[in-house]
Scaffold this active site. Structure first.
Site, PDB file in Angstrom:
ATOM      1  N   LYS A 187       0.857  -1.195   0.000  1.00  0.00           N
ATOM      2  CA  LYS A 187       0.000   0.000   0.000  1.00  0.00           C
ATOM      3  C   LYS A 187       0.889   1.239   0.000  1.00  0.00           C
ATOM      4  O   LYS A 187       1.679   1.444   0.916  1.00  0.00           O
ATOM      5  CB  LYS A 187      -0.933   0.065   1.203  1.00  0.00           C
ATOM      6  CG  LYS A 187      -1.999   1.148   0.972  1.00  0.00           C
ATOM      7  CD  LYS A 187      -2.731   1.596   2.203  1.00  0.00           C
ATOM      8  CE  LYS A 187      -1.999   2.652   2.985  1.00  0.00           C
ATOM      9  NZ  LYS A 187      -1.804   3.944   2.280  1.00  0.00           N
ATOM     10  N   GLU A 263       9.598   0.673  10.858  1.00  0.00           N
ATOM     11  CA  GLU A 263      10.635   1.707  10.781  1.00  0.00           C
ATOM     12  C   GLU A 263       9.917   3.023  11.040  1.00  0.00           C
ATOM     13  O   GLU A 263       9.114   3.461  10.217  1.00  0.00           O
ATOM     14  CB  GLU A 263      11.304   1.652   9.407  1.00  0.00           C
ATOM     15  CG  GLU A 263      12.692   2.260   9.399  1.00  0.00           C
ATOM     16  CD  GLU A 263      12.656   3.665   8.868  1.00  0.00           C
ATOM     17  OE1 GLU A 263      12.497   4.582   9.710  1.00  0.00           O
ATOM     18  OE2 GLU A 263      12.765   3.848   7.660  1.00  0.00           O
TER      19      GLU A 263
HETATM   20  P1  ADP Z   1       2.316  10.480   8.147  1.00  0.00           P
HETATM   21  O1  ADP Z   1       1.669  10.955   9.419  1.00  0.00           O
HETATM   22  O2  ADP Z   1       3.665  11.033   7.958  1.00  0.00           O
HETATM   23  O3  ADP Z   1       1.457  10.599   6.930  1.00  0.00           O
HETATM   24  P2  ADP Z   1       1.625   7.791   8.655  1.00  0.00           P
HETATM   25  O4  ADP Z   1       2.300   6.921   9.628  1.00  0.00           O
HETATM   26  O5  ADP Z   1       0.264   8.305   8.983  1.00  0.00           O
HETATM   27  O6  ADP Z   1       2.612   8.968   8.348  1.00  0.00           O
HETATM   28  O7  ADP Z   1       1.527   7.078   7.225  1.00  0.00           O
HETATM   29  C1  ADP Z   1       2.444   6.184   6.706  1.00  0.00           C
HETATM   30  C2  ADP Z   1       1.694   5.113   5.954  1.00  0.00           C
HETATM   31  O8  ADP Z   1       0.842   4.433   6.862  1.00  0.00           O
HETATM   32  C3  ADP Z   1       0.783   5.609   4.834  1.00  0.00           C
HETATM   33  O9  ADP Z   1       0.797   4.674   3.774  1.00  0.00           O
HETATM   34  C4  ADP Z   1      -0.578   5.649   5.519  1.00  0.00           C
HETATM   35  O10 ADP Z   1      -1.660   5.520   4.619  1.00  0.00           O
HETATM   36  C5  ADP Z   1      -0.493   4.425   6.387  1.00  0.00           C
HETATM   37  N1  ADP Z   1      -1.414   4.415   7.543  1.00  0.00           N
HETATM   38  C6  ADP Z   1      -1.903   5.478   8.224  1.00  0.00           C
HETATM   39  N2  ADP Z   1      -2.735   5.080   9.205  1.00  0.00           N
HETATM   40  C7  ADP Z   1      -2.781   3.721   9.155  1.00  0.00           C
HETATM   41  C8  ADP Z   1      -3.439   2.702   9.912  1.00  0.00           C
HETATM   42  N3  ADP Z   1      -4.254   3.009  10.924  1.00  0.00           N
HETATM   43  N4  ADP Z   1      -3.217   1.416   9.583  1.00  0.00           N
HETATM   44  C9  ADP Z   1      -2.375   1.084   8.580  1.00  0.00           C
HETATM   45  N5  ADP Z   1      -1.743   1.991   7.819  1.00  0.00           N
HETATM   46  C10 ADP Z   1      -1.917   3.294   8.089  1.00  0.00           C
END
Ligand code: ADP
Length: 493
Positions: A187, A263
């Site tokens: 994803k 990470e």
């Molecule tokens: P940022 O805050 O810098 O955008 P995130 O940790 O929110 O970083 O996002 C990193 C990745 O994790 C993106 O691909 C985002 O769509 C995904 N992501 C965000 N929230 C969730 C969640 N609850 N479960 C799984 N993946 C998530």
């Protein structure tokens, strides 16, 4: 809505895939929804891509499972290596297009983006080299048995990547997973879906069988959460915020106890001692925080400077930071482009406001750059104290704090005074000091007299709340294999 669209960038025109990539085909999502990706330079939509959610993840997992048990299983380790190196060749062939996509979708300077493409190709080629060198051990226990281990693929791997290095994170994730014979549901980040879809096209062209790599554009709450909680995904690898990393670990625990590597964030210290070569240290400190607009999990955002050189350092660092070329990502001279999104821009500006309110001194920057796009001036705060929010929390933008320390011991104590432990650096011309300080710092990578010099041969990952496991190098292979012990009883006759 169609599955491909011609996109015009200031550098070139190319054909952008828009669909979800499942079983080597671009398709629409089950719900038929799409979402727009925004150009951070001018805040305008670039294209709309098809959106994947839970049901699409289920379909992609089925494709990945069937490839794992079918065609991919028949592909020899040497052939896996050949596929990876061919994909690396295609990335290099299309470097101009991929760099333009990153500049357009992420906002990074096109020259930096080319560096990302080269590093991504290098990473894939490196893991291609590993594919036929995945060995177990033969273990002698007693005369009546033969014991050996096999390093088998973990299975279907969910991989969730962030927006700061869309292409490079894609390569870091798929390289070790494919070298070891796994299949993937990837994803991409909702802010930057375009380069992943373009690479999906190259994956098909390289000859990977259908279902080996599936790419879903979609949101974290829906598609990301569905991957983390999926009962038929054997492992999840995530790069992103510590907050989301925690949720992923919980989902893995609550579902099928899938293996987890994370990470995560950082608040990395960059220490300048009195015997450092100050001119060189300034260059590395500048790169350490302002590279990729400060949007690096390992950014050297807490600069700790010995009092003997503090004033001189500030004077030189201010001058250097003000020389950074901020502007249009398609200008080949640009070092710093816009932040990736309005949300990131607002977050960073609120940290800047907080720092000013807390009484930190603005040495340079502290404001918006220009009037359009998510641009922020390179910002240095000085005279900060350990309790300030801007010193404690990850800002993920072109903002750093410079703090005065009185001794090597104090520098080490302050450096370690954080829940994070991703990276650190020390600048000194004394080899004994360099090794003493790097041994004392709790971080996954310590740079001596340099910063941000990552390489696909070197392991990378975090101590403490900065992560679980290591990416890159031979260490990453361990995350993608299960060790099976086979013990054979030998008959005496
Ligand atoms: P940022 O805050 O810098 O955008 P995130 O940790 O929110 O970083 O996002 C990193 C990745 O994790 C993106 O691909 C985002 O769509 C995904 N992501 C965000 N929230 C969730 C969640 N609850 N479960 C799984 N993946 C998530």
């Amino acid at each position: 809505m169609s599955l491909f669209q011609t996109v015009q960038t200031p550098a070139l025109t190319y054909e952008q895939p828009l669909g979800l990539f499942i079983n080597n085909e671009f398709i629409k999502g089950v719900d038929g929804k799409t979402f727009e990706t925004i150009n951070p330079h001018n805040e305008k939509p670039i294209v709309a891509v098809h959106e994947g959610a839970e049901e699409d993840v289920n379909i992609a997992v089925k494709a990945a499972r069937s490839a794992l048990n079918g065609e991919w299983k028949q592909v020899t380790p040497s052939e896996r290596g050949r596929l990876l190196t061919r994909l690396a060749d295609f990335l290099e062939r299309d470097i101009e297009t991929l760099a333009a996509i990153e500049a357009l979708d992420n906002g990074k300077g096109v020259t930096m983006a080319k560096g990302d493409v080269t590093a991504s190709a290098g990473c894939l080629r490196y893991y291609g080299g590993w594919a036929d060198k995945i060995y177990g051990q033969t273990i002698d226990t007693d005369t009546n048995s033969l014991t050996y281990t096999r390093h088998e693929p973990v299975g279907v791997c969910g991989q969730i990547i962030p927006w700061n290095f869309p292409l490079l994170m894609f390569a870091w994730k798929i390289g070790p997973a494919l070298a070891t014979g796994n299949t993937i549901v990837m994803k991409t980040a909702e802010q930057t879906p375009l380069s992943g879809l373009y690479v999906a096209k190259l994956i098909k062209e390289a000859g990977f069988p259908p279902g080996v790599v599936n790419v879903i554009s979609g949101f974290g709450r829906t598609a990301g959460a569905a991957i983390a909680a999926h009962m038929d995904i054997d492992k999840v690898a995530f790069t992103g915020s510590t907050l989301v990393g925690r949720q992923i670990m919980k989902s893995a625990a609550d579902s099928n106890l899938k293996k987890v590597t994370l990470e995560l964030g950082g608040k990395s210290p960059n220490i300048v001692l009195p015997d450092a070569n100050l001119d060189e240290a300034i260059e590395w400190v500048n790169l350490g925080i302002f590279f990729n607009h400060g949007q690096c999990c390992c950014a050297g955002s807490r600069i700790l400077v010995h009092e003997a050189v503090y004033e001189k350092f500030l004077q030189l660092f201010k001058k250097r930071a003000e020389q950074n070329k901020v502007g249009d990502p398609f200008n080949t001279e640009t070092f710093q482009g816009p932040q990736v999104s309005q949300i990131q821009y607002d977050r960073i500006m609120s940290y800047i406001k907080d720092g000013k309110g807390a009484g930190a001194k603005v040495v340079t920057g502290g404001d918006r750059h220009g009037s359009e796009g998510y641009y922020i001036q390179p910002t240095i705060f000085a005279d900060v104290t350990e309790d300030m929010t801007i010193v404690k929390e990850e800002i993920f933008g072109p903002v750093c704090t410079v703090q005065k320390v009185r001794s090597e011991e104090e520098a080490i104590r302050v450096a370690n005074d954080t829940n994070y432990g991703l990276a650190a650096a020390v600048h000194t011309t004394n080899i004994n000091t360099a090794i003493r300080v790097s041994n004392a710092i709790k971080a996954g990578t310590v740079w001596v007299n340099n910063y941000n010099t990552l390489h696909y041969q070197m392991p990378f990952g975090g101590f403490k709340e900065s992560g679980v496991g290591r990416e890159l190098g031979s260490y990453a292979l361990e995350n993608y294999t299960e060790v099976k012990t086979v013990r054979v009883h030998l008959s005496q006759s």
